[in-house]
Design an enzyme around this catalytic site. Structure first.
Site, mmCIF file in Angstrom:
data_model
loop_
_atom_site.group_PDB
_atom_site.id
_atom_site.type_symbol
_atom_site.label_atom_id
_atom_site.label_comp_id
_atom_site.label_asym_id
_atom_site.label_seq_id
_atom_site.Cartn_x
_atom_site.Cartn_y
_atom_site.Cartn_z
ATOM 1 N N CYS A 156 0.963 -1.218 -0.027
ATOM 2 C CA CYS A 156 -0.017 -0.037 -0.113
ATOM 3 C C CYS A 156 0.749 1.261 -0.149
ATOM 4 O O CYS A 156 2.177 1.084 0.484
ATOM 5 C CB CYS A 156 -0.841 0.191 1.151
ATOM 6 S SG CYS A 156 -2.051 -1.481 1.636
ATOM 7 N N GLU A 205 5.003 -12.806 -15.524
ATOM 8 C CA GLU A 205 4.335 -12.070 -14.647
ATOM 9 C C GLU A 205 3.426 -10.807 -15.447
ATOM 10 O O GLU A 205 2.627 -10.395 -14.835
ATOM 11 C CB GLU A 205 5.336 -11.161 -13.561
ATOM 12 C CG GLU A 205 6.317 -10.195 -13.927
ATOM 13 C CD GLU A 205 6.867 -9.580 -12.882
ATOM 14 O OE1 GLU A 205 8.174 -9.241 -12.976
ATOM 15 O OE2 GLU A 205 6.253 -9.454 -11.897
ATOM 16 N N TRP A 260 -2.903 -2.516 -1.675
ATOM 17 C CA TRP A 260 -2.876 -3.915 -1.992
ATOM 18 C C TRP A 260 -3.563 -4.563 -0.869
ATOM 19 O O TRP A 260 -2.748 -4.727 0.311
ATOM 20 C CB TRP A 260 -1.202 -4.142 -2.221
ATOM 21 C CG TRP A 260 -0.967 -5.448 -2.829
ATOM 22 C CD1 TRP A 260 -1.182 -5.775 -4.187
ATOM 23 C CD2 TRP A 260 -0.460 -6.677 -2.063
ATOM 24 N NE1 TRP A 260 -0.782 -7.233 -4.273
ATOM 25 C CE2 TRP A 260 -0.451 -7.692 -3.007
ATOM 26 C CE3 TRP A 260 -0.154 -7.016 -0.840
ATOM 27 C CZ2 TRP A 260 0.228 -8.882 -2.589
ATOM 28 C CZ3 TRP A 260 0.161 -8.215 -0.376
ATOM 29 C CH2 TRP A 260 0.443 -9.157 -1.593
ATOM 30 N N ASN A 319 -0.400 1.997 5.902
ATOM 31 C CA ASN A 319 0.598 0.761 5.153
ATOM 32 C C ASN A 319 1.106 0.101 6.425
ATOM 33 O O ASN A 319 1.906 0.513 7.229
ATOM 34 C CB ASN A 319 1.514 1.615 4.344
ATOM 35 C CG ASN A 319 2.575 0.740 3.714
ATOM 36 O OD1 ASN A 319 2.159 -0.495 3.544
ATOM 37 N ND2 ASN A 319 3.669 1.064 3.587
ATOM 38 N N GLY A 320 0.839 -1.371 6.160
ATOM 39 C CA GLY A 320 1.568 -2.322 7.120
ATOM 40 C C GLY A 320 0.604 -3.347 7.550
ATOM 41 O O GLY A 320 -0.522 -3.258 6.827
ATOM 42 N N ARG A 353 2.972 0.623 -5.597
ATOM 43 C CA ARG A 353 2.588 -0.134 -4.302
ATOM 44 C C ARG A 353 1.364 -1.015 -4.001
ATOM 45 O O ARG A 353 1.181 -1.581 -3.118
ATOM 46 C CB ARG A 353 2.830 0.615 -3.074
ATOM 47 C CG ARG A 353 4.036 1.539 -3.282
ATOM 48 C CD ARG A 353 4.151 2.668 -2.243
ATOM 49 N NE ARG A 353 4.446 1.896 -0.832
ATOM 50 C CZ ARG A 353 5.352 1.576 -0.255
ATOM 51 N NH1 ARG A 353 6.567 1.887 -1.012
ATOM 52 N NH2 ARG A 353 5.417 0.888 0.899
ATOM 53 N N LYS A 365 10.039 -12.693 -15.819
ATOM 54 C CA LYS A 365 9.431 -11.576 -16.395
ATOM 55 C C LYS A 365 8.251 -11.622 -17.312
ATOM 56 O O LYS A 365 7.184 -11.248 -17.511
ATOM 57 C CB LYS A 365 10.270 -10.563 -17.256
ATOM 58 C CG LYS A 365 10.534 -9.256 -17.424
ATOM 59 C CD LYS A 365 10.986 -8.485 -16.097
ATOM 60 C CE LYS A 365 10.677 -8.989 -14.619
ATOM 61 N NZ LYS A 365 11.218 -8.383 -13.565
ATOM 62 N N HIS A 381 15.991 -33.575 -17.542
ATOM 63 C CA HIS A 381 15.695 -34.118 -16.141
ATOM 64 C C HIS A 381 14.254 -34.050 -15.861
ATOM 65 O O HIS A 381 13.960 -34.200 -14.767
ATOM 66 C CB HIS A 381 16.561 -33.824 -15.103
ATOM 67 C CG HIS A 381 18.292 -34.279 -15.355
ATOM 68 N ND1 HIS A 381 18.697 -35.364 -15.308
ATOM 69 C CD2 HIS A 381 19.050 -33.336 -15.775
ATOM 70 C CE1 HIS A 381 19.766 -35.542 -15.647
ATOM 71 N NE2 HIS A 381 20.274 -34.091 -16.015
ATOM 72 N N LYS A 423 4.625 -3.619 -6.520
ATOM 73 C CA LYS A 423 6.316 -3.562 -6.492
ATOM 74 C C LYS A 423 6.783 -4.089 -5.297
ATOM 75 O O LYS A 423 8.165 -4.601 -5.082
ATOM 76 C CB LYS A 423 6.460 -2.204 -7.039
ATOM 77 C CG LYS A 423 8.008 -2.328 -7.451
ATOM 78 C CD LYS A 423 8.324 -1.125 -8.643
ATOM 79 C CE LYS A 423 9.650 -1.298 -9.018
ATOM 80 N NZ LYS A 423 9.656 -2.608 -9.969
ATOM 81 N N GLU A 446 15.174 -15.291 -14.866
ATOM 82 C CA GLU A 446 14.643 -13.901 -14.701
ATOM 83 C C GLU A 446 13.971 -13.574 -16.132
ATOM 84 O O GLU A 446 12.630 -13.117 -16.034
ATOM 85 C CB GLU A 446 15.999 -12.869 -14.683
ATOM 86 C CG GLU A 446 15.481 -11.335 -14.985
ATOM 87 C CD GLU A 446 14.401 -10.963 -13.971
ATOM 88 O OE1 GLU A 446 14.169 -11.605 -12.888
ATOM 89 O OE2 GLU A 446 14.123 -9.893 -14.124
HETATM 90 C C1 F6R Z 1 9.605 -9.098 -10.480
HETATM 91 C C2 F6R Z 1 9.770 -8.337 -9.276
HETATM 92 C C3 F6R Z 1 10.014 -9.156 -8.019
HETATM 93 C C4 F6R Z 1 10.713 -8.174 -7.123
HETATM 94 C C5 F6R Z 1 10.802 -8.682 -5.463
HETATM 95 C C6 F6R Z 1 11.731 -8.338 -4.606
HETATM 96 O O1 F6R Z 1 9.510 -8.371 -11.580
HETATM 97 O O2 F6R Z 1 9.996 -7.055 -9.293
HETATM 98 O O3 F6R Z 1 10.235 -10.148 -7.956
HETATM 99 O O4 F6R Z 1 12.178 -8.433 -7.527
HETATM 100 O O5 F6R Z 1 9.516 -8.770 -5.147
HETATM 101 O O6 F6R Z 1 11.770 -7.066 -4.635
HETATM 102 P P1 F6R Z 1 12.713 -5.904 -4.034
HETATM 103 O O7 F6R Z 1 14.026 -5.977 -5.026
HETATM 104 O O8 F6R Z 1 12.191 -4.625 -3.974
HETATM 105 O O9 F6R Z 1 13.232 -6.578 -2.727
#
Ligand code: F6R
Length: 602
Positions: free
Chosen positions: A2, A484, A73, A99-100, A27, A481, A500, A597, A477
């Site tokens: 949030c 998601e 969120w 937030n929390g 957020r 990407k 495997h 995020k 990665e």
């Molecule tokens: C994927 C993504 C997430 C973050 C993860 C950690 O695109 O952004 O997998 O990498 O939530 O976030 P941070 O780096 O802020 O700890």
């Protein structure tokens, strides 16, 4: 998770609150709301959906020179209108955004209900305005009531509150980020700096326990005991334009295209005459380290895998642990263990928890993060900044590149310092080629045919990504990407693992992206050919003369460079493939479903 905001000053607060919330939507975007004070009570406007939904639900601009706002969120209760913040007490006199997570909200709610308080939502937050109201009836002083209310809370919070008839915003921080912005004639509070970067770059990063009272012409800062505290005012060096979308359709595309400049910023001044120059960490800083433990989540975990391979090849004992698994996965930790938390936001709850546990066990802690003043930067013994600038798109792009480069540089310093380790023989060449990395990314951005490729393979059953050595974290990665933001099935594997088990999933409907870095590509080729013989189309991602080019359908080409940087260039091509596939599928690229995020819950 949030985002919260508050603003007090002259003129109407509504427009500022709404645009601030838009900057914080990364957020969370399940619901949004504001509350403003306008001399005739506290007016709350809120609804499920995004800030744009809130805007279109307003039939007039609510008027008031002060207010609070929230973008959510969901954790406690579904994303309904009722569960949207701000929440109020029964009379609607006290409005709160939070937030929390309040862990003891059940028992607090039961006690408040016994005292006649009526609740309207399923959220943990709603207890806070009721508590403030309860204590206001016992004391005339709202600040005292706020302090008593937060004293009863267990959990983490950044809270902002306004009260009917008072020209003040009350805010408290414990365990969730909160930054105070000092404008010319107005004050701001927000979970993150981009919320008010258009108005001011002068900030105070609040500490846990801080209580702030903002009035139109002054602000007061005290600690949990009520003693006045001085916090340093810092100037943020992010350009407001960095936080906007500019000419791009999506933040993600903008941030992919920003990589030449963000990488240049990451590197700037850190390589001097063929030597590493990490200003914060002169030679000898890590002389007593014998083991490095990386802890991270998601994309940052992939960057940590990248760094750990480099560190191991320099002879440093290294572990990489998914932060959420730290409790059970960690090996021995002592004062010679360096626990490196890799986290873009610096607020990820799992990573914070892991680094705290590492510190409790006696380890020395280092945060590798993008956000100055973040919780992890303040709690760790040291911080090394990746300097990527603000990243708003939920899918991490430029921060992965900057994390990997920062970790590669850190690796060199560690390899020089740690007894019995030694930098790789080709260090000079590696550092020399690093300077070309931003220009190489530019070349890719100008020449890529990622969009065409995304179109060609749209509608496939699955998308697989394979690589060996440094190509392995890139394969993970690339798949993360892709899944998601497209919502399509995608998986990444160490190339040699395909046979495997995962090979059973391979068909002519499952394109395979084979990442070549110029190192350990033999395994990738063998396994790509095995998949090809089962009908899978192969897309090589590597330099023009990569070993898979002759068998692959096509190559997503990267400029020639040192193998340490090649994986990062391959990753830029994969970011573009994911972006274009998601765009063709009309996905909400910057706000993928169910994600946010900064994941501040465990
Ligand atoms: C994927 C993504 C997430 C973050 C993860 C950690 O695109 O952004 O997998 O990498 O939530 O976030 P941070 O780096 O802020 O700890």
């Amino acid at each position: 998770m949030c985002g919260i905001v508050a603003r007090i000053g002259r003129g109407n607060a509504t427009e500022t609150l709404l645009s601030s919330l838009e900057s914080l939507e990364y957020r969370g975007y399940d619901s949004a709301g504001i509350a403003v004070q306008n001399g005739s009570g506290v007016k709350v406007h809120k609804c499920s959906g995004e800030v744009s939904d809130l805007k279109s639900s307003l039939d007039h601009e609510p008027h008031g020179n002060m207010g609070i706002g929230h973008t959510r969120w969901s954790t406690h209760g579904p994303p309904t209108d009722e569960n949207a913040h701000p929440h109020t007490d029964s009379a609607g006199d006290v409005a709160v955004v939070h937030n929390g997570v309040i862990e003891n909200y059940d028992e607090l709610k039961a006690e408040l209900q016994e005292n006649g308080h009526e609740f309207e939502s399923d959220t943990d937050t709603e207890v806070i305005p009721h508590l403030i109201d309860e204590y206001r009836s016992e004391t005339d002083d709202t600040e005292t009531a706020v302090r008593r209310a937060v004293d009863t809370l267990e959990g983490s919070y950044a809270i902002a509150a306004i009260v009917d008839g008072e020209e003040a915003v009350y805010a408290v921080r414990k365990g969730s980020p909160l930054v105070l912005g000092l404008g010319a004639d107005e004050w701001y509070l927000a979970s993150d700096v981009p919320a008010f970067l258009d108005h001011t770059d002068e900030v105070i990063y609040l500490e846990d326990g801080d209580v702030v009272v903002l009035e139109p012409d002054s602000y007061r800062l005290t600690d949990a005991e009520g003693t006045p505290v001085e916090r340093s005012v810092e100037t943020v060096d992010w350009d407001p334009e960095d936080a906007g979308k500019g000419e791009y359709d999506h933040y993600m595309l903008k941030e992919i295209h920003n990589q030449p400049s963000s990488l240049a910023n990451t590197i700037d001044g850190r390589v001097d005459d063929g030597e590493i120059s990490l200003e914060e960490f002169p030679p000898g800083t890590f002389a007593d380290v014998d083991t490095v433990q990386f802890v991270a989540c998601g994309t940052s975990y992939h960057a940590a895998l990248y760094g750990s391979q480099l560190l191991r090849s320099a002879g440093v004992r290294t572990d990489v642990i998914r932060a959420s698994e730290y409790e059970t996965a960690t090996g021995p930790v002592d004062e010679n263990t360096l626990v490196v938390a890799v986290t873009q936001s610096g607020e990820t709850a799992d990573t914070l928890d892991a680094v705290r546990k590492g510190a409790d066990r006696g380890g020395r802690t280092l945060a590798v993060t993008n956000v100055v003043g973040s919780t992890i930067a303040r709690e760790s013994d040291d911080a090394l900044y990746i300097r990527a600038g603000p990243e708003v798109g939920v899918a991490a792009t430029k921060t992965f590149s900057s994390q990997a480069v920062t970790l590669a540089l850190l690796t060199q310093r560690l390899a020089e310092d740690v007894p019995e380790a030694s930098p790789p023989g080709d260090q000079a060449e590696m550092l020399e080629t690093l300077a070309d990395l931003p220009a190489h990314v530019e070349t890719i951005l100008e020449s890529t045919h990622a969009e065409e490729l995304a179109r060609e393979y749209l509608g496939s059953e699955s998308y697989f990504f394979i690589g060996s050595g440094l190509g392995h974290p890139v394969s993970l990665e690339g798949a993360l990407k892709f899944k998601e933001i497209t919502y399509e099935h995608a998986e990444g594997f160490a190339a040699g693992q395909l046979k495997h088990g995962p090979l059973a999933l391979v068909t002519e409907e499952s394109p395979i992206f084979a990442i070549c870095t110029g190192n350990a590509d033999g395994k990738t080729k063998t396994n790509a050919i095995e998949a090809q013989s089962r009908g899978a189309p192969i897309i090589a991602v590597g330099s023009a003369d990569n070993p898979i080019a002759d068998v692959a359908e096509t190559t997503l080409e990267i400029p020639d460079t040192h193998p340490v940087w090649a994986g990062l260039l391959a990753n830029v091509q994969l970011q573009l493939v994911s972006y274009h596939a998601a765009d063709l599928l009309e996905r909400p690229i910057d706000k993928p479903r169910n994600l946010a995020k900064s994941v501040t819950v465990e």
